[in-house]
Each structure stands twice: as structure tokens, then as C-alpha cells.
Design a protein around this motif. Structure first.
Motif, PDB file in Angstrom:
ATOM      1  N   VAL A 144       0.825  -1.203   0.000  1.00  0.00           N
ATOM      2  CA  VAL A 144       0.000   0.000   0.000  1.00  0.00           C
ATOM      3  C   VAL A 144       0.864   1.260   0.000  1.00  0.00           C
ATOM      4  O   VAL A 144       0.439   2.313  -0.470  1.00  0.00           O
ATOM      5  CB  VAL A 144      -0.971  -0.015   1.210  1.00  0.00           C
ATOM      6  CG1 VAL A 144      -1.796   1.231   1.286  1.00  0.00           C
ATOM      7  CG2 VAL A 144      -1.866  -1.217   1.133  1.00  0.00           C
ATOM      8  N   GLY A 145       2.058   1.156   0.542  1.00  0.00           N
ATOM      9  CA  GLY A 145       2.962   2.300   0.576  1.00  0.00           C
ATOM     10  C   GLY A 145       2.845   3.126   1.843  1.00  0.00           C
ATOM     11  O   GLY A 145       3.058   4.343   1.815  1.00  0.00           O
ATOM     12  N   VAL A 146       2.505   2.494   2.953  1.00  0.00           N
ATOM     13  CA  VAL A 146       2.452   3.180   4.249  1.00  0.00           C
ATOM     14  C   VAL A 146       3.303   2.400   5.242  1.00  0.00           C
ATOM     15  O   VAL A 146       3.774   1.304   4.951  1.00  0.00           O
ATOM     16  CB  VAL A 146       0.996   3.313   4.773  1.00  0.00           C
ATOM     17  CG1 VAL A 146       0.166   4.193   3.867  1.00  0.00           C
ATOM     18  CG2 VAL A 146       0.345   1.966   4.928  1.00  0.00           C
ATOM     19  N   SER A 147       3.467   2.966   6.418  1.00  0.00           N
ATOM     20  CA  SER A 147       4.303   2.309   7.417  1.00  0.00           C
ATOM     21  C   SER A 147       3.552   1.160   8.092  1.00  0.00           C
ATOM     22  O   SER A 147       2.325   1.107   8.090  1.00  0.00           O
ATOM     23  CB  SER A 147       4.760   3.314   8.476  1.00  0.00           C
ATOM     24  OG  SER A 147       3.650   3.751   9.231  1.00  0.00           O
ATOM     25  N   LYS A 148       4.327   0.282   8.705  1.00  0.00           N
ATOM     26  CA  LYS A 148       3.741  -0.862   9.407  1.00  0.00           C
ATOM     27  C   LYS A 148       2.929  -0.388  10.617  1.00  0.00           C
ATOM     28  O   LYS A 148       1.890  -0.962  10.930  1.00  0.00           O
ATOM     29  CB  LYS A 148       4.857  -1.816   9.855  1.00  0.00           C
ATOM     30  CG  LYS A 148       4.348  -3.045  10.565  1.00  0.00           C
ATOM     31  CD  LYS A 148       5.479  -3.935  11.006  1.00  0.00           C
ATOM     32  CE  LYS A 148       4.947  -5.082  11.856  1.00  0.00           C
ATOM     33  NZ  LYS A 148       6.006  -5.895  12.409  1.00  0.00           N
ATOM     34  N   SER A 149       3.386   0.652  11.275  1.00  0.00           N
ATOM     35  CA  SER A 149       2.651   1.156  12.445  1.00  0.00           C
ATOM     36  C   SER A 149       1.297   1.738  12.039  1.00  0.00           C
ATOM     37  O   SER A 149       0.324   1.641  12.791  1.00  0.00           O
ATOM     38  CB  SER A 149       3.484   2.204  13.192  1.00  0.00           C
ATOM     39  OG  SER A 149       3.721   3.328  12.366  1.00  0.00           O
ATOM     40  N   ALA A 150       1.214   2.332  10.836  1.00  0.00           N
ATOM     41  CA  ALA A 150      -0.077   2.844  10.362  1.00  0.00           C
ATOM     42  C   ALA A 150      -1.055   1.693  10.143  1.00  0.00           C
ATOM     43  O   ALA A 150      -2.238   1.794  10.502  1.00  0.00           O
ATOM     44  CB  ALA A 150       0.113   3.641   9.078  1.00  0.00           C
ATOM     45  N   ILE A 151      -0.568   0.600   9.558  1.00  0.00           N
ATOM     46  CA  ILE A 151      -1.424  -0.575   9.338  1.00  0.00           C
ATOM     47  C   ILE A 151      -1.845  -1.171  10.680  1.00  0.00           C
ATOM     48  O   ILE A 151      -3.001  -1.552  10.869  1.00  0.00           O
ATOM     49  CB  ILE A 151      -0.707  -1.625   8.466  1.00  0.00           C
ATOM     50  CG1 ILE A 151      -0.406  -1.047   7.082  1.00  0.00           C
ATOM     51  CG2 ILE A 151      -1.517  -2.901   8.357  1.00  0.00           C
ATOM     52  CD1 ILE A 151      -1.633  -0.632   6.298  1.00  0.00           C
ATOM     53  N   SER A 152      -0.910  -1.228  11.616  1.00  0.00           N
ATOM     54  CA  SER A 152      -1.221  -1.746  12.944  1.00  0.00           C
ATOM     55  C   SER A 152      -2.296  -0.895  13.617  1.00  0.00           C
ATOM     56  O   SER A 152      -3.233  -1.425  14.225  1.00  0.00           O
ATOM     57  CB  SER A 152       0.042  -1.786  13.798  1.00  0.00           C
ATOM     58  OG  SER A 152      -0.264  -2.201  15.097  1.00  0.00           O
TER      59      SER A 152
END
Length: 177
Positions: A144-152
Motif C-alpha cells: 500500500v505504501g504506508v508504514s507498518k505502524s499505520a497498518i497496525s
């Protein structure tokens, strides 16, 4: 008291305290008494007799009705001058893998539809990718092109919103409601 319960023509034994059967025995006695013409001949039955009559016997009869003719199919007739039949006879048995695959796909699509109606797309897509498709959070974040913390964070929000709609988990598959 041990009660024998038949399932797939195999017995399973269940240990149940005697006092737990009193309601079942009384209900069975009253039911048989109301239907009987000669009420003096009706006696109380043991819990095993009740289980045999109501569950084990009908279950066995249904099993026997459908499974009595199963087994190795008869080999086709061959003449003496024909070669020996070396087939494994698997073509005699139906292959329902396509049906199972279709049913799994329908259930998956149904679950995705429910999730998408409950959650916003921002939260439903990572939820489906991570929890239903088995993709790791890191891989999804990269795609998606975002950080892992954003997905979390999105997954945590999705879980909270999902629990507002479904406060308790269900053990039934989606086809049972």
C-alpha cells in the motif's frame, strides 16, 4: 451413569450424574403416558433406553440406509482374451473438489462483504488482507505504501469497530447466521 451415544456407527460414552436425568425421565414418562391407551402398562424407562429410542436408533437407521451399499465397486466384466484391469477405480467415485472450492469462495466473499459494510474501506481492506488472506502486516504496508505502524493502528481501530457491532464471538459458520 454412562450413556452410550452412537455417531457414525461408533459408540461414544458420556459420563453424566444420575440426578441430571430425572427431568428427561419424567418428561419421557409424561409424554408416553399421554399417548398411551392403557396407562397402567406405561413404566419409566432408563436414560439409556430413552437415548436409544430417540437418538441412537434413528441415527443408526439413517446411517444404514445411506451407507449399507458403500464399498469397493464391482469390477467391470472382462473376457478371457482381454488384458487384466489395472485401474485403481477412482473414476467410479465422485470428485466434489470444485464444489467445495466454490463454497469456500462464496463464504469468503460473504465474509468480505460483511466486513466492508461494517468498516470503512480504510480499515476493511487491511483487515481482510491480514486476517482473512493471511498476509503479514509488513507485506501489506509495503504493497500500500504506508508504514507498518499505520497498518497496525488501522487494524486496532478495525477490531474496536468490529467489536462494537459483534460484542461476542460466534462459533457458528456464516451460513448459520
Amino acid at each position: 451413569m454412562k450413556i452410550r451415544i452412537m455417531y457414525d456407527n461408533k459408540p461414544t460414552y458420556l459420563e453424566v450424574p444420575d440426578e441430571d436425568f430425572t427431568l428427561m425421565i419424567d418428561a419421557d414418562y409424561e409424554d408416553r403416558l399421554s399417548c398411551a391407551e392403557d396407562k397402567e402398562t406405561v413404566t419409566r424407562r432408563s436414560p439409556q433406553e430413552i437415548m436409544d429410542e430417540r437418538f441412537n436408533k434413528p441415527d443408526y437407521n439413517n446411517w444404514h440406509k445411506f451407507d449399507r451399499n458403500r464399498g469397493m465397486p464391482k469390477k467391470p466384466f472382462r473376457k478371457d482374451d482381454q488384458a487384466v484391469d489395472e485401474t485403481d477405480h477412482m473414476d467410479y467415485f465422485s470428485d466434489n473438489t470444485h464444489e467445495e472450492t466454490r463454497e469456500k469462495k462464496e463464504e469468503y466473499e460473504y465474509c468480505c462483504e460483511i466486513i466492508r459494510t461494517i468498516l470503512k474501506p480504510k480499515h476493511s481492506e487491511p483487515f481482510i488482507a491480514v486476517y482473512l488472506d493471511g498476509m503479514s502486516m509488513t507485506d501489506y504496508a509495503k504493497s500500500v505504501g504506508v508504514s507498518k505502524s499505520a497498518i497496525s493502528h488501522r487494524l486496532d481501530t478495525a477490531k474496536k469497530n468490529f467489536k462494537k457491532v459483534f460484542p461476542e464471538s460466534s462459533t457458528f459458520p456464516s451460513c448459520h447466521g
